[in-house]
Design a protein around this motif. Sequence first.
Motif, PDB file in Angstrom:
ATOM      1  N   ALA A  88       0.811  -1.216   0.000  1.00 28.94           N
ATOM      2  CA  ALA A  88       0.000   0.000   0.000  1.00 28.94           C
ATOM      3  C   ALA A  88       0.845   1.266   0.000  1.00 28.94           C
ATOM      4  O   ALA A  88       0.436   2.280  -0.577  1.00 28.94           O
ATOM      5  N   PHE A  89       2.018   1.217   0.617  1.00 22.66           N
ATOM      6  CA  PHE A  89       2.862   2.417   0.684  1.00 22.66           C
ATOM      7  C   PHE A  89       4.017   2.362  -0.315  1.00 22.66           C
ATOM      8  O   PHE A  89       4.018   3.084  -1.312  1.00 22.66           O
ATOM      9  N   THR A  90       4.987   1.492  -0.081  1.00 22.48           N
ATOM     10  CA  THR A  90       6.210   1.510  -0.878  1.00 22.48           C
ATOM     11  C   THR A  90       5.939   1.199  -2.350  1.00 22.48           C
ATOM     12  O   THR A  90       6.325   1.962  -3.239  1.00 22.48           O
ATOM     13  N   GLY A  91       5.292   0.066  -2.614  1.00 30.10           N
ATOM     14  CA  GLY A  91       5.041  -0.318  -3.998  1.00 30.10           C
ATOM     15  C   GLY A  91       4.158   0.670  -4.729  1.00 30.10           C
ATOM     16  O   GLY A  91       4.440   1.041  -5.876  1.00 30.10           O
ATOM     17  N   GLN A  92       3.076   1.107  -4.078  1.00 30.96           N
ATOM     18  CA  GLN A  92       2.160   2.032  -4.732  1.00 30.96           C
ATOM     19  C   GLN A  92       2.806   3.399  -4.969  1.00 30.96           C
ATOM     20  O   GLN A  92       2.602   4.020  -6.018  1.00 30.96           O
ATOM     21  N   ALA A  93       3.600   3.862  -4.009  1.00 28.47           N
ATOM     22  CA  ALA A  93       4.263   5.160  -4.164  1.00 28.47           C
ATOM     23  C   ALA A  93       5.212   5.144  -5.355  1.00 28.47           C
ATOM     24  O   ALA A  93       5.214   6.064  -6.186  1.00 28.47           O
ATOM     25  N   ILE A  94       6.024   4.100  -5.467  1.00 30.51           N
ATOM     26  CA  ILE A  94       6.998   4.019  -6.562  1.00 30.51           C
ATOM     27  C   ILE A  94       6.298   3.896  -7.909  1.00 30.51           C
ATOM     28  O   ILE A  94       6.616   4.615  -8.863  1.00 30.51           O
ATOM     29  N   ALA A  95       5.312   2.990  -8.001  1.00 27.40           N
ATOM     30  CA  ALA A  95       4.612   2.794  -9.275  1.00 27.40           C
ATOM     31  C   ALA A  95       3.878   4.057  -9.701  1.00 27.40           C
ATOM     32  O   ALA A  95       3.957   4.480 -10.865  1.00 27.40           O
ATOM     33  N   THR A  96       3.164   4.690  -8.779  1.00 23.19           N
ATOM     34  CA  THR A  96       2.404   5.891  -9.117  1.00 23.19           C
ATOM     35  C   THR A  96       3.326   7.057  -9.447  1.00 23.19           C
ATOM     36  O   THR A  96       3.029   7.862 -10.331  1.00 23.19           O
ATOM     37  N   GLY A  97       4.456   7.142  -8.753  1.00 22.21           N
ATOM     38  CA  GLY A  97       5.405   8.212  -9.029  1.00 22.21           C
ATOM     39  C   GLY A  97       5.932   8.148 -10.454  1.00 22.21           C
ATOM     40  O   GLY A  97       6.022   9.180 -11.145  1.00 22.21           O
ATOM     41  N   PHE A  98       6.260   6.958 -10.933  1.00 26.80           N
ATOM     42  CA  PHE A  98       6.770   6.832 -12.301  1.00 26.80           C
ATOM     43  C   PHE A  98       5.647   6.953 -13.333  1.00 26.80           C
ATOM     44  O   PHE A  98       5.880   7.432 -14.447  1.00 26.80           O
ATOM     45  N   GLU A  99       4.434   6.544 -12.992  1.00 26.40           N
ATOM     46  CA  GLU A  99       3.305   6.787 -13.883  1.00 26.40           C
ATOM     47  C   GLU A  99       3.083   8.295 -14.054  1.00 26.40           C
ATOM     48  O   GLU A  99       2.776   8.763 -15.160  1.00 26.40           O
ATOM     49  N   ARG A 100       3.244   9.029 -12.992  1.00 22.91           N
ATOM     50  CA  ARG A 100       3.107  10.491 -13.056  1.00 22.91           C
ATOM     51  C   ARG A 100       4.212  11.107 -13.901  1.00 22.91           C
ATOM     52  O   ARG A 100       3.971  12.008 -14.708  1.00 22.91           O
ATOM     53  N   ARG A 101       5.425  10.601 -13.731  1.00 22.44           N
ATOM     54  CA  ARG A 101       6.560  11.142 -14.478  1.00 22.44           C
ATOM     55  C   ARG A 101       6.408  10.914 -15.981  1.00 22.44           C
ATOM     56  O   ARG A 101       6.696  11.802 -16.792  1.00 22.44           O
ATOM     57  N   TYR A 102       5.958   9.720 -16.373  1.00 25.70           N
ATOM     58  CA  TYR A 102       5.853   9.377 -17.791  1.00 25.70           C
ATOM     59  C   TYR A 102       4.560   9.866 -18.443  1.00 25.70           C
ATOM     60  O   TYR A 102       4.313   9.574 -19.610  1.00 25.70           O
ATOM     61  N   GLY A 103       3.737  10.597 -17.699  1.00 25.75           N
ATOM     62  CA  GLY A 103       2.522  11.164 -18.272  1.00 25.75           C
ATOM     63  C   GLY A 103       1.335  10.228 -18.318  1.00 25.75           C
ATOM     64  O   GLY A 103       0.306  10.565 -18.918  1.00 25.75           O
ATOM     65  N   VAL A 104       1.456   9.045 -17.699  1.00 22.16           N
ATOM     66  CA  VAL A 104       0.341   8.094 -17.709  1.00 22.16           C
ATOM     67  C   VAL A 104      -0.858   8.664 -16.966  1.00 22.16           C
ATOM     68  O   VAL A 104      -1.999   8.595 -17.447  1.00 22.16           O
ATOM     69  N   LEU A 105      -0.618   9.245 -15.786  1.00 24.51           N
ATOM     70  CA  LEU A 105      -1.719   9.797 -15.002  1.00 24.51           C
ATOM     71  C   LEU A 105      -2.365  10.980 -15.710  1.00 24.51           C
ATOM     72  O   LEU A 105      -3.579  11.170 -15.642  1.00 24.51           O
ATOM     73  N   LYS A 106      -1.562  11.777 -16.393  1.00 22.61           N
ATOM     74  CA  LYS A 106      -2.094  12.931 -17.127  1.00 22.61           C
ATOM     75  C   LYS A 106      -3.080  12.481 -18.196  1.00 22.61           C
ATOM     76  O   LYS A 106      -4.136  13.086 -18.393  1.00 22.61           O
ATOM     77  N   ARG A 107      -2.744  11.393 -18.894  1.00 27.55           N
ATOM     78  CA  ARG A 107      -3.624  10.891 -19.941  1.00 27.55           C
ATOM     79  C   ARG A 107      -4.863  10.216 -19.353  1.00 27.55           C
ATOM     80  O   ARG A 107      -5.969  10.350 -19.884  1.00 27.55           O
ATOM     81  N   LEU A 108      -4.670   9.484 -18.257  1.00 29.78           N
ATOM     82  CA  LEU A 108      -5.824   8.849 -17.617  1.00 29.78           C
ATOM     83  C   LEU A 108      -6.778   9.882 -17.027  1.00 29.78           C
ATOM     84  O   LEU A 108      -7.987   9.657 -16.958  1.00 29.78           O
ATOM     85  N   ALA A 109      -6.225  11.035 -16.611  1.00 32.89           N
ATOM     86  CA  ALA A 109      -7.052  12.065 -15.991  1.00 32.89           C
ATOM     87  C   ALA A 109      -8.057  12.668 -16.965  1.00 32.89           C
ATOM     88  O   ALA A 109      -9.077  13.215 -16.542  1.00 32.89           O
ATOM     89  N   VAL A 110      -7.781  12.594 -18.267  1.00 33.10           N
ATOM     90  CA  VAL A 110      -8.709  13.153 -19.255  1.00 33.10           C
ATOM     91  C   VAL A 110      -9.564  12.067 -19.901  1.00 33.10           C
ATOM     92  O   VAL A 110     -10.300  12.339 -20.843  1.00 33.10           O
ATOM     93  N   SER A 111      -9.455  10.833 -19.410  1.00 28.54           N
ATOM     94  CA  SER A 111     -10.286   9.745 -19.911  1.00 28.54           C
ATOM     95  C   SER A 111     -11.655   9.804 -19.232  1.00 28.54           C
ATOM     96  O   SER A 111     -11.859  10.554 -18.274  1.00 28.54           O
ATOM     97  N   PRO A 112     -12.625   9.025 -19.720  1.00 32.75           N
ATOM     98  CA  PRO A 112     -13.951   9.012 -19.064  1.00 32.75           C
ATOM     99  C   PRO A 112     -13.893   8.544 -17.610  1.00 32.75           C
ATOM    100  O   PRO A 112     -14.809   8.834 -16.838  1.00 32.75           O
ATOM    101  N   LEU A 113     -12.850   7.807 -17.252  1.00 35.37           N
ATOM    102  CA  LEU A 113     -12.721   7.353 -15.862  1.00 35.37           C
ATOM    103  C   LEU A 113     -12.366   8.529 -14.973  1.00 35.37           C
ATOM    104  O   LEU A 113     -11.322   9.159 -15.160  1.00 35.37           O
TER     105      LEU A 113
END
Length: 266
Positions: A88-113
Motif C-alpha cells: 500500500a505504501f512503498t510499492g504504490q508510491a513508486i509505481a504511481t510516481g513513475f506513472e506520473r513522471r511518464y505522463g500516464v496519469l495525465k492521460r488517464l485524468a482526461v479519460s472518461p474514468l
Amino acid sequence: MTATGTFTPRPGAAPLPRMIRAQASLETRMLLRNGEQLLLTVIIPTLLLVLFSAVDIIAVPTGTAGGAGSSVDFLAPGVLALAVMSTAFTGQAIATGFERRYGVLKRLAVSPLPRWGLMTAKTCAVLVTEILQIALLTAVAFALGWSPHAGSPGGVVSVLLLLLLGTAAFSGLGLLMAGTLKAEATLAAANLVFLLLLVGGGVIVPLEKFPEAVQTVLGLLPIAALSDGLREVLQRGAGIPWPDLGILAVWAVLGLGAAARFFRWE
C-alpha cells in the motif's frame, strides 16, 4: 435504418463500475508482473518470516497471555503488517510516481474514468495483492508452527479492521509522496522509509528494545500501530485494540486528506 448522424452501436463511455473493474484488473496485472514489486511485496516478507523464525538472531518476547509461545507467534503479525506497508505504501508510491513522471496519469485524468475512480481502481489492486500476500504468509507461518488466537468472530473483525485501516493509512501516505515528489526522489524515499520502519516499527525488533522515550514516538507510527494491534489479537488473544485502531484512523484521515489536497497529476 438509423437517423442521419447517429451510429450503431452508439459511441460513449462504458458504465462506471465496468471502467473501474477494467482499470483495477489492469493495475493488478501490472503489480503481479513487476519483478521488483514481487521482490518487495512477497519475497522479502516471506524470507524475513522464515529467517527470523528459524534462526535465533534477535531475542523476541514470545510469551502470550495464555503462556509460552514461539518466535513465529511474535513475528507473523509483524510481517503481515510489513506486507501491507510494502504494497500500500512503498510499492504504490513508486509505481504511481513513475506513472506520473511518464505522463500516464495525465492521460488517464482526461479519460472518461474520473480521478476518484482511478484511485478506487488502484486501491482495489492493492487489496487484491494484499489478499494474496496474506494467504501466502499465513500458510508459511502455519508451516512454521504459528498458533494464532483469533478464532472468535470478534478477533476476525478486529484483524480485518486493522488491515483495512492500515491499508488506508499507508495508501494515503504513498499517494501523497508519489503526487508531490519527483519519481526518483519517491523511489529513494519510499525504500528508505521501508527500511527504517522495518527496523524501528516493531516488525522484527520489539519496541521494548528501544529507549523508553523513543518507544513513545515509535508507537505512534502506523506500522507500529498495525503490527502491535495484530499482535494483541493474534498473539495475545485480546479484544478490539482501540488505541491502535485510533492511531491508524488518524493516519488514514491525514494521509488521504493530504493526498487529495496536494496530489499533482503532472
